[in-house]
Enzyme design. Structure first.
Site, short mmCIF file in Angstrom:
data_model
loop_
_atom_site.label_atom_id
_atom_site.label_comp_id
_atom_site.label_asym_id
_atom_site.label_seq_id
_atom_site.Cartn_x
_atom_site.Cartn_y
_atom_site.Cartn_z
N PHE A 140 124.42 -0.04 61.57
CA PHE A 140 123.97 0.06 60.19
C PHE A 140 123.30 -1.24 59.75
O PHE A 140 123.67 -2.34 60.16
CB PHE A 140 125.12 0.39 59.25
CG PHE A 140 125.72 1.76 59.48
CD1 PHE A 140 124.90 2.87 59.65
CD2 PHE A 140 127.09 1.94 59.50
CE1 PHE A 140 125.43 4.13 59.85
CE2 PHE A 140 127.64 3.21 59.70
CZ PHE A 140 126.81 4.30 59.88
N SER A 141 122.30 -1.10 58.90
CA SER A 141 121.62 -2.20 58.24
C SER A 141 121.15 -3.26 59.23
O SER A 141 120.34 -2.96 60.10
CB SER A 141 122.52 -2.79 57.15
OG SER A 141 121.75 -3.19 56.04
#
Length: 287
Positions: A140-141
């Site tokens: 994620f991210s």
């Protein structure tokens, strides 16, 4: 050594590329301890060696919360630095025993500072040796910015990719300080010098400045994913920082196929056996 204030300075008022749920966990631990509780760093921090399979594939771990530097807190805090990952990448690229690299990713993301330099390095290194990424279980991210820079990306049925967004948090503790009889007065020169002070509410100009920086980093993030995944920037932004799991990640163009780490390793091994390799270490200088 008092490290919590140092960590707080890297969490509040700075753009972060981290999944919201993980950010809330960090805040729940950090905020109650801002009175100066100490964290003792390790006596030394050494770059962890990568594993190399018998077929010559270096497996570089990208685990935990990602930061620019770890200040010796890797083992006890679950942090890993972009510097460490970059050093491992450089070692694998120059290692004659390594024919390809597999990034083993399981991270909610972390700091924005430093991630784009690492993503650039990974993307450029694809010209030197094959670089694939396997999500096991989350990318994620900031972790997705790293994984998306590999030439092929695997995600398991239960794994997630995405969170292509940027967030910043301002802590206003002025009311809590007033409740215990504390009042801070800042004497400063330069109208913006006191922006983001935790001892007073966030001013409108400070909020606008922070939003501008968040937007700037968001554009860098979208461009990085666009390059790595060969997607239009606007298509990247239409994900709206959503989390995509399993087949949804593949359907959104954020991953190439459903597969475990074992699947990715097996396919990369097969790919090496079927293709002649031509290395040119000179390409690693352009990061």
């Amino acid at each position: 050594m008092k490290l919590l204030p140092h960590i707080a300075a890297r969490v509040f008022g700075a753009p972060l590329m981290i999944a919201r749920a993980k950010l809330d966990v960090i805040l729940s631990v950090l905020v109650p301890r801002l009175d100066g509780e100490s964290l003792q760093p390790k006596s030394s921090a050494e770059t962890r060696d990568y594993d190399v399979t018998p077929e010559g594939i270096a497996v570089i771990p990208v685990f935990g919360t990602l930061v620019r530097r770890t200040v010796g807190l890797e083992a006890q805090s679950g942090l890993v630095s972009y510097t460490t990952i970059g050093q491992q990448l450089d070692m694998a690229l120059s290692d004659p025993a390594v024919k390809a690299i597999l990034l083993d990713v399981d991270s909610p993301g972390g700091e924005a500072g430093g991630v784009f330099d690492l993503a650039d390095k990974i993307y450029a290194a694809r010209k030197v040796k094959p670089i694939w990424a396997s999500v096991d279980e989350d990318a994620f991210s900031a972790a997705y910015a790293i994984a998306a820079s590999a030439s092929k990306l695997y995600v398991p049925r239960t794994g997630g990719v995405g969170s292509i967004g940027v967030i910043a948090v301002h802590l206003d503790q002025s009311q809590a300080e007033a409740d215990v009889g504390l009042k801070y007065t800042a004497i400063y020169a330069g109208a913006r010098k006191n922006d983001m002070s935790p001892h007073e509410p966030l001013s409108d100009p400070a909020r606008a400045a922070l939003q501008t920086e968040v937007d700037r980093v968001y554009d860098l993030f979208a461009q990085t994913v666009s390059r790595g995944r060969r997607m239009p920037v606007e298509a990247v932004k239409t994900t709206e920082a959503g989390l995509f799991f399993g087949e949804d990640g593949v359907a959104a163009g954020l991953a190439d196929r459903i597969g475990t780490f074992t699947d990715a390793l097996a396919d990369l091994t097969t790919s090496l056996a079927s293709k002649p390799l031509r290395f040119s270490l000179s390409t690693t200088t352009n990061t």
